[in-house]
Design an enzyme around this catalytic site. Structure first.
Site, mmCIF file in Angstrom:
data_model
loop_
_atom_site.group_PDB
_atom_site.id
_atom_site.type_symbol
_atom_site.label_atom_id
_atom_site.label_comp_id
_atom_site.label_asym_id
_atom_site.label_seq_id
_atom_site.Cartn_x
_atom_site.Cartn_y
_atom_site.Cartn_z
ATOM 1 N N GLY A 120 -7.761 -4.795 6.622
ATOM 2 C CA GLY A 120 -7.106 -3.849 7.358
ATOM 3 C C GLY A 120 -7.900 -3.696 8.883
ATOM 4 N N SER A 151 -6.844 -9.157 6.304
ATOM 5 C CA SER A 151 -6.191 -9.464 8.032
ATOM 6 C C SER A 151 -5.604 -10.790 7.702
ATOM 7 C CB SER A 151 -7.389 -9.173 8.847
ATOM 8 O OG SER A 151 -7.900 -7.734 8.773
ATOM 9 N N HIS A 186 -8.524 -3.000 -6.415
ATOM 10 C CA HIS A 186 -8.364 -2.950 -4.941
ATOM 11 C C HIS A 186 -9.597 -2.217 -4.593
ATOM 12 C CE1 HIS A 186 -6.876 -2.773 -0.975
ATOM 13 N NE2 HIS A 186 -6.374 -3.762 -1.038
ATOM 14 N N GLU A 196 -9.819 -0.350 -2.195
ATOM 15 C CA GLU A 196 -9.378 1.093 -1.374
ATOM 16 C C GLU A 196 -9.395 2.117 -2.585
ATOM 17 O OE1 GLU A 196 -5.736 -0.104 0.504
ATOM 18 O OE2 GLU A 196 -6.730 -1.001 2.105
ATOM 19 N N LYS A 249 0.882 -1.186 0.149
ATOM 20 C CA LYS A 249 0.011 0.056 0.051
ATOM 21 C C LYS A 249 0.771 1.226 -0.151
ATOM 22 C CE LYS A 249 -3.423 -2.557 2.523
ATOM 23 N NZ LYS A 249 -4.825 -2.673 2.914
HETATM 24 C C1 PEP Z 1 -4.919 -5.729 1.116
HETATM 25 O O1 PEP Z 1 -4.579 -4.478 1.011
HETATM 26 O O2 PEP Z 1 -5.095 -6.249 -0.138
HETATM 27 C C2 PEP Z 1 -5.248 -6.614 2.361
HETATM 28 C C3 PEP Z 1 -5.864 -7.564 2.416
HETATM 29 O O3 PEP Z 1 -4.868 -5.524 3.439
HETATM 30 P P1 PEP Z 1 -4.591 -6.306 4.985
HETATM 31 O O4 PEP Z 1 -4.079 -7.573 4.931
HETATM 32 O O5 PEP Z 1 -3.743 -5.366 6.013
HETATM 33 O O6 PEP Z 1 -6.031 -6.506 5.500
#
Ligand code: PEP
Length: 264
Positions: free
Chosen positions: A170, A210, A94, A96, A11
């Site tokens: 996240g 996560s 993604h 985000e 990220k």
């Molecule tokens: C991601 O950014 O694709 C992701 C799964 O983040 P995290 O593992 O932090 O949940």
């Protein structure tokens, strides 16, 4: 046989110096003899330096986004050709980017087409919001996202799909192996409709949300899950190395443990 993937999405984290340091730590724990495909996706500004730092390893390099045009007056954007000059892999769609940067299904679809034309291997991210999950609409949302992302695409060989429920990203609240496996099976059925059985059987489906060294095995042990897309925990070398090692031993239990590590 689908070769599993453990991909790290860094990220908007790590300066160039920190990115090189992280690669230095990863090199000490990820053997080039591993059969698991390992990918790291640093921020754009670190790609060239990380590419250099990865030399002599089997770790692949990916980017986190691209524009769908090859070049032009798009200040601040990065084109598929520029990414393909440095990377093999590209994360597209993604949540985000969908949530904070207005990426629609149509934009994601254009990006997938552009990435494939540039010879990149896209990791297409799809996943439902918490309210959709709670209302039992996961299958509906995932089906719609997959169909719109892949509309008009007829080359699927290099595609990877990451199922990432938004509520798990996240938050420290990972999903569970069994329901994720069911969603992955649904994704493969849709991929079969969009291509054919043989192609769909060859496409890797990852889980993301996560994932840590403590919970990754629950996902990797599922028949339809071929690895993980890891965000936060991919920034910790010991966590990421452990996840790659666990994948190696879960998917290739007969491989003799090797410590053929790459010196830094
Ligand atoms: C991601 O950014 O694709 C992701 C799964 O983040 P995290 O593992 O932090 O949940």
């Amino acid at each position: 046989m689908r070769f599993p993937i453990i991909a790290g999405n860094w990220k908007m984290n790590t300066t160039v110096t920190e990115a090189i340091e992280l690669v230095g730590q990863l090199r000490k724990g990820i053997s080039s003899a591993f059969s698991v495909e390992v990918v790291v996706c640093p921020p754009f500004v670190s790609l060239a330096a990380v590419k250099e730092a990865l030399k002599g390893t089997s770790i692949k390099l990916g980017a986190q986004n691209l524009h769908f045009e090859d070049k032009g007056a798009y200040t601040g954007e990065v084109s598929p050709l520029m990414v393909a000059d440095l990377c093999e892999v590209i994360i597209i769609g993604h949540s985000e980017r969908r949530q904070y940067f207005g990426e629609t299904g149509e934009i994601v679809n254009k990006k997938i087409g552009a990435a494939l034309r540039a010879g990149l291997k896209p990791i297409l991210c799809i996943g439902e919001k918490l309210e959709d999950n709670e209302a039992g609409r996961t299958a509906e949302v995932v089906t719609e996202q997959l169909r719109s992302s892949l509309a008009g695409i007829d080359v699927f060989a290099d595609l990877v799909v990451a199922y990432e429920p938004i509520w798990a990203i996240g938050t420290g609240k990972a999903a569970h192996g069994k329901p994720v496996n069911e969603t992955a099976a649904l994704i493969r059925r849709i991929l079969t409709e969009l291509s054919n059985q043989e192609t769909a059987d060859s496409i890797r489906i990852l889980y993301g949300g996560s994932v840590t060294a403590e919970n990754i095995a629950e996902f990797l042990e599922q028949s339809e899950i071929d690895g993980a897309l890891v965000g936060g925990a991919s920034l910790k070398a010991d966590q990421f190395i452990s996840m790659v090692e666990q994948a190696e031993y879960i998917y290739f239990p007969n491989n003799p443990p090797t410590k053929d590590l790459i010196p830094w």
